[in-house]
Design an enzyme around this catalytic site. Structure first.
Site, short mmCIF file in Angstrom:
data_model
loop_
_atom_site.label_atom_id
_atom_site.label_comp_id
_atom_site.label_asym_id
_atom_site.label_seq_id
_atom_site.Cartn_x
_atom_site.Cartn_y
_atom_site.Cartn_z
N SER A 131 0.84 -1.21 0.00
CA SER A 131 0.00 0.00 0.00
C SER A 131 0.87 1.25 0.00
CB SER A 131 -0.91 0.00 1.24
OG SER A 131 -1.86 -1.02 1.14
N GLU A 363 -3.81 -4.10 -7.34
CA GLU A 363 -3.90 -2.73 -7.90
C GLU A 363 -4.41 -1.73 -6.87
OE1 GLU A 363 -4.78 -2.01 -11.96
OE2 GLU A 363 -3.95 -3.94 -12.56
N GLY A 364 -4.01 -1.96 -5.62
CA GLY A 364 -4.40 -1.10 -4.52
C GLY A 364 -5.56 -1.70 -3.75
N1 COS Z 1 -1.90 11.26 -10.31
C1 COS Z 1 -0.88 12.14 -10.35
N2 COS Z 1 -0.12 12.42 -9.26
C2 COS Z 1 -0.42 11.78 -8.12
C3 COS Z 1 -1.47 10.85 -8.02
C4 COS Z 1 -2.23 10.60 -9.18
N3 COS Z 1 -3.24 9.74 -9.17
N4 COS Z 1 -1.53 10.36 -6.75
C5 COS Z 1 -0.54 10.99 -6.07
N5 COS Z 1 0.11 11.84 -6.90
C6 COS Z 1 1.23 12.72 -6.55
C7 COS Z 1 0.82 13.66 -5.43
O1 COS Z 1 0.22 14.82 -5.93
C8 COS Z 1 2.14 13.96 -4.79
O2 COS Z 1 2.83 14.91 -5.57
P1 COS Z 1 3.44 16.23 -4.87
O3 COS Z 1 4.64 15.73 -4.13
O4 COS Z 1 3.76 17.14 -6.01
O5 COS Z 1 2.38 16.76 -3.97
C9 COS Z 1 2.91 12.65 -4.93
O6 COS Z 1 2.29 11.93 -6.01
C10 COS Z 1 2.86 11.80 -3.67
O7 COS Z 1 1.48 11.58 -3.37
P2 COS Z 1 0.98 11.17 -1.92
O8 COS Z 1 1.64 12.08 -0.91
O9 COS Z 1 -0.50 11.09 -1.94
O10 COS Z 1 1.66 9.73 -1.78
P3 COS Z 1 1.59 8.67 -0.62
O11 COS Z 1 2.96 8.17 -0.42
O12 COS Z 1 0.84 9.24 0.55
O13 COS Z 1 0.78 7.44 -1.23
C11 COS Z 1 -1.08 6.21 -2.10
C12 COS Z 1 -0.39 7.54 -1.89
C13 COS Z 1 -1.38 5.46 -0.83
C14 COS Z 1 -2.38 6.58 -2.80
C15 COS Z 1 -0.22 5.34 -3.03
O14 COS Z 1 0.94 4.91 -2.39
C16 COS Z 1 -0.97 4.13 -3.57
O15 COS Z 1 -1.71 4.23 -4.54
N6 COS Z 1 -0.75 2.95 -2.97
C17 COS Z 1 -1.29 1.71 -3.49
C18 COS Z 1 -0.34 1.18 -4.50
C19 COS Z 1 -0.96 0.07 -5.27
O16 COS Z 1 -1.98 0.20 -5.90
N7 COS Z 1 -0.25 -1.06 -5.24
C20 COS Z 1 -0.73 -2.22 -5.94
C21 COS Z 1 0.40 -2.82 -6.70
S1 COS Z 1 0.53 -2.26 -8.27
S2 COS Z 1 -0.39 -3.62 -9.27
#
Ligand code: COS
Length: 384
Positions: A131, A363-364
């Site tokens: 995650s 995928e999350g």
């Molecule tokens: N599109 C574009 N940019 C994005 C984005 C998106 N959908 N989501 C986040 N960002 C950007 C943010 O804007 C932020 O940029 P800035 O530093 O300029 O502000 C940066 O990415 C970091 O975002 P955030 O602080 O929200 O990141 P986190 O580390 O808190 O994590 C989650 C966010 C939990 C949403 C992410 O880690 C996630 O999706 N985890 C699940 C992963 C997953 O799906 N794994 C499955 C395996 S892959 S099959």
């Protein structure tokens, strides 16, 4: 319900429905039992030109969008989620190239993915970064004209079966989310190997293994886009791909509902088919209603994404969470309707229930999807 699909969209439904009925359904129990990769079925899907649905025509694809992919995955998921996952993972591996790759990289790889000469895979997850995708440890260091990759990716779909892998690695630890970059690693690259096949609860015909990089050297031009855009590109990739997982939920739930209704009409207890008992009829009614509500949401989101590429995180997560929670419930209820028979491996619903579980995880996780939706709501209401 009529969703007024175009002629081309209906053609995608018809082709994938036929593949599900003729190629996938007759083989799915055996593939599951033997945990065997569906090579022949994927070949049949390649012959039907399905691997290029989402790839623009200038790169040898069909030029479809999210809705076209959703329609295909719904039918393939109705056949078998393991087979459909192996197909979907190839698109997932190619999306970062499509979204951020240089023109030269797109020209080189996308036609090969579209023709299925190259199967692809996507490598983000690690033992300590699930995650928390930003917590990856795999590194890439530039050394002259080559990148040197070290680290291990975990639970990678299509591992060992794909020809190319889009791999996320840290290029600058001090820069947080801006310190990750994406690379294309080819199966034949030196210093790249796989762990053993994982033994899974469901989607057992799909391949899930580790990717192991030990001083894996790749040419400099395998960087996808620019240094530092890896995390953002991954997030955009997942925004695009999650409706596809929702579509697998639709197809799987449809398959389970079909089995449950057919069984309930045939199974006689207390002198009547069990569908005539309100307890069963109400369960079936809820299953059908929740499935149709999910389908309406998934199609609407996919249609929106066909027209708007930005600002789609919230709706993409919404359809993933809603349709996959629905699929878990509907498949569990289908097992309940078939009761003792449903619990036996002779009937397909026990496999469907096992396969449904992964949709809430990969995928999350659905908890992460709710976090994304919550964060987006928080931002929206700050703006207004
Ligand atoms: N599109 C574009 N940019 C994005 C984005 C998106 N959908 N989501 C986040 N960002 C950007 C943010 O804007 C932020 O940029 P800035 O530093 O300029 O502000 C940066 O990415 C970091 O975002 P955030 O602080 O929200 O990141 P986190 O580390 O808190 O994590 C989650 C966010 C939990 C949403 C992410 O880690 C996630 O999706 N985890 C699940 C992963 C997953 O799906 N794994 C499955 C395996 S892959 S099959």
């Amino acid at each position: 319900m009529d969703y007024f699909l175009t002629e081309e969209q209906q053609m995608i439904v018809d082709v994938t429905r036929q593949i599900a009925d003729e190629k996938i359904i007759p083989k799915r129990a055996e593939l599951d039992e033997k945990e065997e990769f569906p090579t022949d079925i994927l070949k049949a899907m390649a012959q039907a030109d399905l691997f290029g649905i989402f790839i623009p025509q200038e790169y040898g694809g069909y030029g479809g969008g999210c809705l076209e992919v959703v329609l295909a995955l719904e039918q393939l998921g109705r056949g078998c989620v393991a087979v459909a996952t192996s197909y979907a993972a190839s698109a997932l591996g190619a999306y970062p190239i499509l979204l951020a790759g240089s023109e030269e990289m797109k020209q080189h790889y996308l036609p090969k993915v579209a023709s299925s000469e190259y199967r692809s895979a996507f490598a983000l997850t690690e033992a300590n970064a699930g995650s928390d995708a930003g917590g990856i440890q795999t590194t890439a260091i530039l050394d002259g004209d080559e990148w040197i990759i070290n680290g291990t990716k975990q639970w990678i779909t299509n591992a060992g079966e794909a020809d190319i892998y889009t791999v996320v690695a840290i290029t600058d630890r001090t820069k947080g989310p801006r310190g990750a970059s994406l690379f294309v690693v080819e199966a034949t690259d030196r210093g790249f190997s796989y762990g053993p096949k994982e033994k899974k609860m469901g989607i057992r015909a799909s391949s899930t293994r580790e990717l192991i990089f030990k001083d894996c050297r790749i040419p400099k031009n395998r960087l996808v886009g620019k240094v530092g855009i890896g995390f953002i590109t991954v997030m955009k990739t997942l925004d695009l791909s999650r409706p596809g997982i929702a579509a697998l939920g639709l197809g799987l739930a449809q398959a389970a509902l079909d089995e449950a209704v057919v069984y309930a009409k045939q199974r006689v207890q207390f002198g009547k088919p069990i569908i005539s008992f309100q307890a069963i009829a109400h369960m079936l009614a809820d299953m059908a209603t929740e499935l149709e509500a999910a389908r309406a949401l998934v199609y609407a989101v996919a249609k929106h994404i066909n027209h708007h590429k930005e600002g789609i995180s919230k709706i993409s997560s919404m359809c993933k969470v809603f349709a996959t929670d629905m699929a878990m419930k509907v498949t569990t209820d289908a097992v309940q309707v078939l009761a003792g028979y449903g619990y036996m491996r002779d009937y397909p619903v026990e496999k469907m229930m096992r396969d449904a579980k992964i949709l809430q995880i990969y995928e999350g996780t659905n908890q992460i999807q709710r976090n994304v939706i919550g964060q987006e709501l928080n931002k929206e209401y700050n703006r207004n």
